[in-house]
Design a protein around this motif. Structure first.
Motif, PDB file in Angstrom:
ATOM      1  N   GLY A 110       0.809  -1.211   0.000  1.00  0.00           N
ATOM      2  CA  GLY A 110       0.000   0.000   0.000  1.00  0.00           C
ATOM      3  C   GLY A 110       0.837   1.254   0.000  1.00  0.00           C
ATOM      4  N   GLY A 111       1.938   1.236  -0.738  1.00  0.00           N
ATOM      5  CA  GLY A 111       2.823   2.395  -0.801  1.00  0.00           C
ATOM      6  C   GLY A 111       3.956   2.353   0.205  1.00  0.00           C
ATOM      7  N   VAL A 112       3.987   1.361   1.077  1.00  0.00           N
ATOM      8  CA  VAL A 112       5.061   1.238   2.058  1.00  0.00           C
ATOM      9  C   VAL A 112       6.040   0.176   1.549  1.00  0.00           C
ATOM     10  CG1 VAL A 112       5.685   0.694   4.428  1.00  0.00           C
ATOM     11  CG2 VAL A 112       3.542   1.894   3.934  1.00  0.00           C
ATOM     12  N   LYS A 113       7.297   0.554   1.371  1.00  0.00           N
ATOM     13  CA  LYS A 113       8.329  -0.359   0.909  1.00  0.00           C
ATOM     14  C   LYS A 113       8.659  -1.384   1.989  1.00  0.00           C
ATOM     15  CE  LYS A 113      10.562   3.090  -2.058  1.00  0.00           C
ATOM     16  NZ  LYS A 113      11.842   3.799  -2.351  1.00  0.00           N
ATOM     17  N   SER A 114       9.206  -2.503   1.546  1.00  0.00           N
ATOM     18  CA  SER A 114       9.596  -3.542   2.483  1.00  0.00           C
ATOM     19  C   SER A 114      10.692  -3.030   3.412  1.00  0.00           C
ATOM     20  CB  SER A 114      10.097  -4.774   1.708  1.00  0.00           C
ATOM     21  OG  SER A 114      10.539  -5.757   2.610  1.00  0.00           O
ATOM     22  N   PHE A 115      10.633  -3.445   4.664  1.00  0.00           N
ATOM     23  CA  PHE A 115      11.641  -3.026   5.664  1.00  0.00           C
ATOM     24  C   PHE A 115      11.789  -4.125   6.715  1.00  0.00           C
ATOM     25  CE2 PHE A 115       7.605  -1.706   7.355  1.00  0.00           C
ATOM     26  CZ  PHE A 115       7.691  -1.777   8.750  1.00  0.00           C
ATOM     27  N   CYS A 116      12.905  -4.123   7.350  1.00  0.00           N
ATOM     28  CA  CYS A 116      13.223  -5.047   8.430  1.00  0.00           C
ATOM     29  C   CYS A 116      13.090  -6.521   8.001  1.00  0.00           C
ATOM     30  CB  CYS A 116      12.354  -4.773   9.660  1.00  0.00           C
ATOM     31  SG  CYS A 116      12.682  -3.162  10.427  1.00  0.00           S
ATOM     32  N   THR A 117      13.491  -6.809   6.766  1.00  0.00           N
ATOM     33  CA  THR A 117      13.476  -8.202   6.304  1.00  0.00           C
ATOM     34  C   THR A 117      14.867  -8.834   6.362  1.00  0.00           C
ATOM     35  OG1 THR A 117      13.741  -7.425   4.031  1.00  0.00           O
ATOM     36  CG2 THR A 117      11.491  -7.890   4.822  1.00  0.00           C
TER      37      THR A 117
END
Length: 298
Positions: free
Chosen positions: A227-234
């Motif tokens: 929803g417009g938020v890029k992947s993070f903390c993966t």
């Protein structure tokens, strides 16, 4: 008759200056000898008599004043009901209870007690009392969140019934061991900083408290992107928190959307994680307050 030799007696002539003979004054005897009265002596005698009368009058007035004062003192003493004034200490006066009071006795009422206020935490401590509808959008309403002077934009939400699938590290085992029933998630962003909040739901407060205690540094909720938020903390280093209130345990994971690692100098990430953990706690508590208020009104 002759009184001796000599020439005729000289007579004093008032009309002749330097007369050789002074007149002989005769005392006044009140007779008809024609001599004038001694007016100076008479005035002195009259003044003496008047002075004596004045002294007698003043003395009599003072005695009268003393007599009147004595009469008043006797009257005051007699008014006290005894013929003698009291000079005893004040402790000998009648007690307050012995003095008649003009105040009427106040009516007494049976003691009453209001029911104790309802504890909001009771309504979020067990599934039996926590009956209000629950969803990510109800728990985290709106499209943005303001904490102090910081505004966070609300991103994607998720409601997972298999709690372990929305967690990573050691957290899936902790959630499953304590019978987690749901895991609600929501992500907030500010710039390139993103935070996912995960609220795990249990049937009892004891289960949530045990899950919090068993969680460790590797117990991490899975970040939620889209929803417009890029992947993070993966794969990058992120910061996580764990806490509980009532039958809810809540977790946060915060980091950078660009894949950069979080360090001790990443103050914006620490602040974002703390803000969202605080907001989760407030929302759970408000849920209990709303139900307690509804129960009190009902």
């Amino acid at each position: 008759m002759s009184f001796g030799q000599g020439g005729p007696q000289s007579q004093w002539d008032p009309w002749t200056p330097q007369s050789q003979q002074q007149p002989q004054q005769q005392p006044w005897n009140g007779g008809d000898g024609g001599a004038a009265p001694d007016w100076a002596a008479l005035a002195e005698a009259s003044e003496a008599r008047a002075k004596r009368r004045r002294l007698l009058f003043i003395g009599g007035g003072a005695l009268a004043t003393v007599a009147i004062a004595s009469a008043v003192a006797v009257a005051v003493v007699s008014a006290n009901g005894s013929g003698q004034a009291s000079d005893g200490p004040s402790s000998q006066l009648p007690a307050t209870a012995d003095i008649p009071s003009s105040t009427a006795t106040e009516p007494s009422f049976a003691p009453t007690s209001a029911p104790p206020p309802l504890d909001p935490k009771d309504f979020v401590s067990s599934a039996k009392k926590d009956k209000a509808p629950l969803s990510p959008d109800l728990l985290f309403p709106g499209t943005q969140l303001t904490m102090g002077d910081t505004v966070y934009k609300k991103g994607p939400t998720a409601d997972t019934r298999t709690c372990g699938s929305a967690a990573q590290g050691t957290l899936p085992k902790v959630l499953d061991a304590n019978d987690c029933t749901r895991l609600l998630r929501v992500t907030y962003t500010k710039g390139d900083t993103a935070v996912t909040v995960g609220v795990a739901v249990f049937d009892t407060e004891a289960q949530a408290a045990k899950a919090k205690k068993q969680a460790d540094k590797k117990s991490i909720v899975r970040s939620l992107s889209g929803g417009g938020v890029k992947s993070f903390c993966t794969g990058a280093v992120c910061r996580s928190t764990t806490n509980s209130y009532g039958r809810y345990a809540y977790f946060t994971v915060a980091g950078f959307t660009g894949g950069k690692n979080v360090t001790e100098k990443s103050t914006e990430v620490f602040r974002a994680g703390d803000d969202l953990a605080e907001f989760a706690f407030r929302q759970i508590r408000r849920r209990g307050e709303a139900q307690a208020s509804a129960a009190a009104e009902g």
